[in-house]
Design an enzyme around this catalytic site. Structure first.
Site, PDB file in Angstrom:
ATOM      1  N   ASP A   1       0.841  -1.200   0.000  1.00  0.00           N
ATOM      2  CA  ASP A   1       0.000   0.000   0.000  1.00  0.00           C
ATOM      3  C   ASP A   1       0.876   1.250   0.000  1.00  0.00           C
ATOM      4  O   ASP A   1       2.065   1.181  -0.254  1.00  0.00           O
ATOM      5  CB  ASP A   1      -0.931  -0.028   1.212  1.00  0.00           C
ATOM      6  CG  ASP A   1      -0.149  -0.143   2.522  1.00  0.00           C
ATOM      7  OD1 ASP A   1       1.087   0.010   2.514  1.00  0.00           O
ATOM      8  OD2 ASP A   1      -0.789  -0.375   3.561  1.00  0.00           O
ATOM      9  N   ASP A   2       0.290   2.387   0.286  1.00  0.00           N
ATOM     10  CA  ASP A   2       1.044   3.641   0.250  1.00  0.00           C
ATOM     11  C   ASP A   2       1.597   4.032   1.609  1.00  0.00           C
ATOM     12  O   ASP A   2       1.560   5.193   2.006  1.00  0.00           O
ATOM     13  CB  ASP A   2       0.174   4.752  -0.351  1.00  0.00           C
ATOM     14  CG  ASP A   2      -0.050   4.506  -1.835  1.00  0.00           C
ATOM     15  OD1 ASP A   2       0.921   4.106  -2.509  1.00  0.00           O
ATOM     16  OD2 ASP A   2      -1.186   4.680  -2.300  1.00  0.00           O
TER      17      ASP A   2
END
Ligand code: WTA
Length: 710
Positions: free
Chosen positions: A577-578
């Site tokens: 994910d980020d």
């Protein structure tokens, strides 16, 4: 050290050799795609037999682990209740486990030891004192400075606490909190340096059933205010200030300003209790009468005995904030009974600390992070261990500081982060080898993948080739170590792999559409069944927790990518994910983008992580300025300072690239995949290496981005 051939295949339940056979293609692909490209050698280390004669484990051999592991997965209720019976329960539980990991079947929930009542502070302190261990050392505090040179006495703080003294101080703090009106279920914010009083303050909250929310004392006033408001803290335990290395950190100024910000948002903090660490007026603290009281004055008047508040097993114990892919940090909620059992059990088996043999543990993590919660405060104390709490940094007064401490206290178990190992490795072996380090038995690593080079240095230079390394994978959300080698006979260690699951943890790899993958392969790391210290919620937003972690029915999704090799060993290959892990700290790129966008000259920002030799990753920021604003070195500096002020020093961007345009799809979505590749690849990168760019609204933007790389 002894090097042996690879160990035999482990037969974990659900991982049979039949499955190995028909997934050989998947393995070939994953070897090419990851192992070969990262240059990972699968060397297997085994500690020598003599090691295990001197440092026996509760489990004699990896075979024992396998037997217990199987039991823990097949019959978790029997497994965990047998362990839980070793703790004090004021009221026994009626039901060991109920849960739902399936969103389509109703709300996600996990409930351990329902009907039972206990208290974790009682189990961490009173239980040992009652067993006659009151004189055992619980904490030594190692100060930042070797001599107290820049403080007029540490405000009367003690350099060590026995279990009895810890219990008495915890009781005093608990009584002070009660006198401030703090009751069971109330939230208390903690903003303290790494001194023994920090874990003691956590335990004081737990003793009266209050919920602690510790905020790392490197966060800015804005970040602190966000957390205090989100958790709804009624009181704050703070400190005048501290030196970190040669730098004075005026902690109380931050607290004062954060409380002001909370007031402006309509959240009133009624009381603070202020620890005097520096004494005199070194930190220039002015208390607000009626709101703030000095710790030493208030505790001097308080009784050293305080009745325990018995709470249900699922009573909230703490909220700890962690960054997410999007939006605000998430207040991860953990509860009492299950967390207690798992923090204690992982500490016992993964580290194998034996207080009766004078073992001394040191975890360099701050209690502002989950590692400090589980392996400074709860895990060690629940096991009656003795430990050193270190206030300073490994590079001060010089880069031999950790090894100096190892010899000074006879530290047997050291738990630290790859970023610290890499930064010390660069300084040269002589800073390590001039210390004896002969007390060391087990070395631990946590927070990010440890690269094989750093692993080998840790093993060979720090541990002299004698000590097993426990590379522990886990998360704020898992509450306790979830994948890690145990320091036992027959457990082959591969540098860079956290190896096999801890008891009761059932990891799986999923495809992008949530299908379970078998055999050696790579995928999204998920956990299939609940474990006692599973996060229970995101405070105030249960829906967000379900969306974030339970998007595939039946699984807890970790957010990490991982590979499983033919021995069943897990290798974390990065975040899916980020979230970017900088020096072991999780940072949400969205938070950094929001901080940059606060600046009046900025129109838009996109932030990605790129590899960094010491920090693991660092932040690379693309910034689009508003029309009429010109880039300048001064503006760059302002932006870096602004992120620092809003989020904290560890979030400061390393690189800022002026980007008049960002690569966007026709629907306006920033293509982060491209930004990541350009940031890491630099000017040398070819457009063809960027993968599919056909969905970009304006493909010319890429050339501009590459040309302006900094
Ligand atoms: C990463 C820290 C590889 C991972 C305890 C995880 C690791 C995130 C390891 C959680 C490890 C932690 N090997 N990666 N041994 N330990 N991570 O919540 O990406 O601060 O998801 O918990 O750190 O970070 P958190």
């Amino acid at each position: 050290h002894a090097m042996r051939p690879p160990p035999p295949l482990f037969h974990l339940p659900g991982f049979s050799s039949a499955r190995h056979a028909h997934s050989s293609t998947a393995r070939a692909a994953s070897v090419e795609g990851t192992e070969a490209s990262r240059g990972v050698e699968e060397v297997v280390f085994h500690p020598a037999d003599e090691y295990f004669q001197q440092v026996p484990h509760h489990y004699d051999h990896v075979e024992d682990y396998l037997v217990h592991y199987e039991k823990s997965i097949k019959d978790p209720e029997a497994f965990w209740s047998e362990i839980a019976r070793n703790f004090h329960w004021e009221t026994p539980w009626e039901e060991t486990l109920s849960y739902n990991f399936n969103r389509s079947a109703g709300p996600i929930h996990v409930r351990f030891f329902h009907g039972g009542e206990t208290n974790i502070a009682y189990n961490a302190l009173d239980r040992h004192v009652a067993a006659g261990l009151g004189d055992r050392i619980a904490f030594y505090t190692e100060r930042n400075d070797l001599e107290p040179i820049r403080e007029s006495g540490p405000g009367g703080l003690k350099d060590q606490y026995t279990y009895r003294e810890a219990l008495e101080e915890v009781s005093r703090i608990a009584n002070v909190l009660k006198s401030m009106g703090v009751k069971r279920g109330d939230k208390v914010g903690l903003f303290l340096p790494m001194v023994a009083e920090l874990p003691l303050a956590m335990l004081a909250c737990a003793r009266i059933g209050a919920v602690h929310t510790v905020v790392f004392a490197g966060f800015s006033k804005e970040a602190l205010a966000d957390r205090l408001c989100d958790a709804g803290c009624k009181a704050v335990i703070a400190c005048d200030g501290v030196f970190r290395g040669s730098k004075l950190i005026p902690l109380f100024h931050t607290v004062d300003a954060a409380i002001q910000l909370c007031n402006e948002r309509g959240h009133i903090i009624e009381h603070t209790l202020v620890l005097k660490r520096l004494g005199g007026d070194v930190a220039g603290v002015h208390l607000t009468p009626g709101r703030d009281v000095w710790w030493h004055e208030a505790t001097a008047k308080a009784s050293s005995s305080c009745p325990v508040e018995w709470v249900p097993s699922e009573h909230p114990l703490f909220i700890l904030y962690t960054s997410g892919s999007t939006g605000k940090p998430k207040g991860v909620l953990h509860t009492t009974g299950g967390y207690m059992i798992q923090a204690a059990t992982t500490f016992r088996h993964v580290f194998n600390v034996r207080p009766e043999k004078n073992d001394i543990f040191l975890c360099t993590a701050d209690c502002g992070w989950i590692t400090g919660h589980s392996y400074v405060t709860y895990g060690p104390l629940l096991n009656g261990a003795s430990q050193v709490v270190f206030e300073g940094v490994p590079s001060y007064p010089d880069v031999g500081r950790l090894w100096h401490m190892v010899d000074k206290y006879g530290i047997t178990h050291l738990y630290t982060a790859p970023t610290a190992i890499r930064s010390l490795m660069r300084e040269g072996d002589e800073h390590v080898t001039k210390y004896a380090r002969s007390s060391l038995k087990v070395l631990g690593s946590v927070g990010e993948p440890i690269n094989p080079e750093a692993w080998k240095w840790y093993h060979e230079v720090v541990g002299g080739g004698r000590c097993p390394i426990v590379d522990t994978w886990w998360q704020t959300e898992t509450g306790a170590i979830a994948i890690a080698p145990l320091p036992i006979k027959g457990w082959g260690q591969k540098p860079g792999s956290a190896s096999l699951p801890f008891l009761g943890i059932e990891p799986v790899l999923l495809s992008q559409d949530g299908k379970e993958l078998e055999g050696p392969t790579e995928g999204l790391l998920a956990i299939k069944s609940p474990w006692p210290s599973t996060l229970r919620s995101i405070y105030g937003d249960h829906e967000r927790m379900e969306q974030t972690y339970f998007s595939f029915d039946g699984y807890y999704l970790t957010g990490d990518n991982a590979r499983r090799d033919s021995d069943g060993y897990y290798w974390i290959t990065g975040r899916a994910d980020d979230v970017v892990i900088v020096s072991g700290h999780n940072l949400g790129t969205a938070e950094v983008e929001a901080a940059l966008a606060q600046h009046p000259s900025v129109a838009e920002a996109a932030v990605v992580g790129i590899p960094h030799d010491v920090k693991g990753n660092c932040l690379y920021c693309y910034v689009t300025l508003k029309a009429g604003q010109a880039p300048s070195p001064d503006l760059e500096k302002q932006l870096k300072v602004s992120v620092r002020n809003q989020l904290g020093a560890f979030a400061a961007p390393d690189f800022i690239q002026w980007a008049p345009n960002l690569p966007k799809t026709r629907s306006g979505k920033v293509m982060r995949r491209i930004l990541r590749k350009v940031a890491a690849g630099g000017k040398a990168i070819n457009v063809e290496d960027l993968g599919d760019t056909s969905t970009l609204a304006d493909p010319e933007v890429i050339k501009e981005l590459i040309a302006n790389h900094v």
